[in-house]
Design a protein around this motif. Structure first.
Motif, PDB file in Angstrom:
ATOM      1  N   VAL A 135     -78.388  15.795   5.537  1.00 51.64           N
ATOM      2  CA  VAL A 135     -78.482  17.193   5.107  1.00 51.64           C
ATOM      3  C   VAL A 135     -79.225  18.020   6.151  1.00 51.64           C
ATOM      4  CG1 VAL A 135     -79.332  18.763   3.323  1.00 51.64           C
ATOM      5  CG2 VAL A 135     -78.351  16.540   2.676  1.00 51.64           C
ATOM      6  N   LEU A 136     -80.295  17.469   6.707  1.00 58.49           N
ATOM      7  CA  LEU A 136     -81.051  18.170   7.751  1.00 58.49           C
ATOM      8  C   LEU A 136     -80.159  18.492   8.941  1.00 58.49           C
ATOM      9  CD1 LEU A 136     -83.677  19.200   9.075  1.00 58.49           C
ATOM     10  CD2 LEU A 136     -84.109  16.833   9.814  1.00 58.49           C
ATOM     11  N   ALA A 142     -75.842  24.401  11.770  1.00 55.45           N
ATOM     12  CA  ALA A 142     -75.432  25.778  11.479  1.00 55.45           C
ATOM     13  C   ALA A 142     -76.400  26.784  12.093  1.00 55.45           C
ATOM     14  CB  ALA A 142     -75.341  25.978   9.972  1.00 55.45           C
ATOM     15  N   SER A 143     -77.202  26.310  13.059  1.00 53.26           N
ATOM     16  CA  SER A 143     -78.158  27.153  13.788  1.00 53.26           C
ATOM     17  C   SER A 143     -79.250  27.712  12.882  1.00 53.26           C
ATOM     18  CB  SER A 143     -77.433  28.293  14.520  1.00 53.26           C
ATOM     19  OG  SER A 143     -76.515  27.771  15.459  1.00 53.26           O
ATOM     20  N   LEU A 161     -88.496  12.441   8.471  1.00 52.75           N
ATOM     21  CA  LEU A 161     -87.379  13.200   9.035  1.00 52.75           C
ATOM     22  C   LEU A 161     -87.819  14.017  10.246  1.00 52.75           C
ATOM     23  CD1 LEU A 161     -85.522  14.463   5.830  1.00 52.75           C
ATOM     24  CD2 LEU A 161     -84.880  12.584   7.347  1.00 52.75           C
ATOM     25  N   VAL A 162     -89.033  14.537  10.205  1.00 53.04           N
ATOM     26  CA  VAL A 162     -89.565  15.258  11.363  1.00 53.04           C
ATOM     27  C   VAL A 162     -89.645  14.322  12.569  1.00 53.04           C
ATOM     28  CG1 VAL A 162     -91.623  16.371  12.296  1.00 53.04           C
ATOM     29  CG2 VAL A 162     -90.809  16.993  10.017  1.00 53.04           C
ATOM     30  N   GLU A 168     -84.604  12.105  18.159  1.00 49.87           N
ATOM     31  CA  GLU A 168     -83.223  12.407  18.539  1.00 49.87           C
ATOM     32  C   GLU A 168     -83.089  13.765  19.224  1.00 49.87           C
ATOM     33  OE1 GLU A 168     -80.157  11.493  15.790  1.00 49.87           O
ATOM     34  OE2 GLU A 168     -81.178   9.714  14.991  1.00 49.87           O
ATOM     35  N   GLU A 169     -84.236  14.379  19.540  1.00 50.22           N
ATOM     36  CA  GLU A 169     -84.290  15.633  20.279  1.00 50.22           C
ATOM     37  C   GLU A 169     -83.511  16.749  19.582  1.00 50.22           C
ATOM     38  OE1 GLU A 169     -83.114  14.769  24.297  1.00 50.22           O
ATOM     39  OE2 GLU A 169     -84.960  13.671  24.733  1.00 50.22           O
ATOM     40  N   LEU A 170     -83.624  16.786  18.251  1.00 48.38           N
ATOM     41  CA  LEU A 170     -83.035  17.873  17.483  1.00 48.38           C
ATOM     42  C   LEU A 170     -84.053  19.003  17.375  1.00 48.38           C
ATOM     43  CD1 LEU A 170     -81.335  15.956  14.527  1.00 48.38           C
ATOM     44  CD2 LEU A 170     -80.269  16.802  16.615  1.00 48.38           C
ATOM     45  N   SER A 171     -83.645  20.198  17.671  1.00 47.68           N
ATOM     46  CA  SER A 171     -84.545  21.344  17.594  1.00 47.68           C
ATOM     47  C   SER A 171     -84.213  22.186  16.372  1.00 47.68           C
ATOM     48  CB  SER A 171     -84.442  22.196  18.862  1.00 47.68           C
ATOM     49  OG  SER A 171     -83.121  22.696  19.013  1.00 47.68           O
TER      50      SER A 171
END
Length: 302
Positions: A135-136, A142-143, A161-162, A168-171
């Motif tokens: 979900v995150l 979707a920016s 999750l953080v 995974e280098e998700l911003s």
């Protein structure tokens, strides 16, 4: 003779505990999972509240994962709030935290998404974090800017999750709000000993939930306190209850985040017990604590 268990004295929280005891037995974890869920659902219904005026909510799916979206009458930010509910990974649902989620969304002026992640023992770890992460990623793709929020077991999932997103280098995560989170502390030390028989949650209960979840020991996603580094994480707000075996998990995690250079807000509610969110309309301490949670969420979302 053993010393009496530490307990709060605030009138509102004592009344809250009395109601809880009438719905959810002290040794509930000794019952079947089905019975635990029935008791918990009845308890949550007892504390249910009308939603804020003009609050819109709708159920949906992200992949195979049920979610509920809340949209308050006034939206003041494009950030999305992602809520992971508590319940020891065994009980809890979209219904159990329905009013809580709606009130946070309303106070923050932001859309909120609540996740109905899979529960143990039917689904062991990592099913719960995998559902939350799916979900995150959907929201981040979707920016959207996302604020992660979780209480108790949900606080564990939010913190994990953080860390997972950072690995995974998700911003796009702009804040994490952890409400009396369980983070993998030592059950033989600190508040797990001092508050072993605290009202609302015992250390034996925590051990039961750990056993039923079967998460790997020392895995930082499952036990965020075991992470080798917390540098570079988004700002955090952590609130704990004084009369709670989980208290030191939040204390220690806040301290480690500060050491890593992360912006941290921390509160220890002096008269509160585990699950005080449900007492927010009957206890002065819980009301103040909930207001602080909402202010932190609003600040991160802005």
């Amino acid at each position: 003779m053993s010393a009496p268990s530490p307990a709060p004295t605030e009138k509102g929280i004592l009344q809250f505990l009395e109601i809880c005891d009438s719905f959810y037995p002290t040794h509930a974890v000794e019952a079947s999972v089905e019975q635990q869920r029935n008791w918990y659902d009845a308890l949550c219904a007892r504390f249910d509240r009308p939603l804020p005026p003009d609050m819109i909510f709708a159920d949906g799916m992200v992949q195979r994962i049920p979610i509920r979206r809340y949209r308050p009458r006034k939206i003041s930010t494009r950030s999305i709030l992602l809520y992971l509910h508590g319940g020891g990974f065994v009980v809890g649902s979209l219904e159990s935290h329905h009013a809580i989620c709606a009130e946070i969304a309303d106070a923050a002026g932001a859309e909120l998404v609540s996740v109905d992640y899979r529960l143990a023992p039917e689904y062991r770890w990592p099913a719960q974090t995998d559902d939350g992460f799916a979900v995150l990623k959907h929201l981040l793709a979707a920016s959207n800017k996302v604020v992660l929020i979780g209480d108790s077991a949900g606080g564990n999932l939010a913190a994990g999750l953080v860390l997972r997103a950072h690995d995974e280098e998700l911003s796009g995560i702009v804040g994490q709000v952890l409400i009396y989170p369980v983070l993998g502390g030592d059950l033989d030390a600190g508040s797990y000993v001092e508050m072993a028989e605290a009202p609302g949650l015992t250390t034996a209960d925590v051990a039961y939930y750990r056993q039923i979840l079967q998460a790997p020991t020392g895995n930082p996603i499952a036990e965020p306190l075991s992470a080798s580094s917390l540098a570079g994480l988004p700002p955090a707000f952590i609130t704990v209850a004084h009369f709670d075996p989980l208290r030191d998990d939040g204390r220690h995690y806040a301290a480690r985040l500060v050491e890593a250079g992360v912006e941290v807000g921390f509160r220890e509610e002096p008269q509160m017990v585990h699950a005080w969110l449900r007492a927010r309309h009957m206890s002065d301490g819980a009301r103040d604590g909930f207001r602080a949670v909402c202010e932190a969420v609003r600040r991160f979302a802005a």
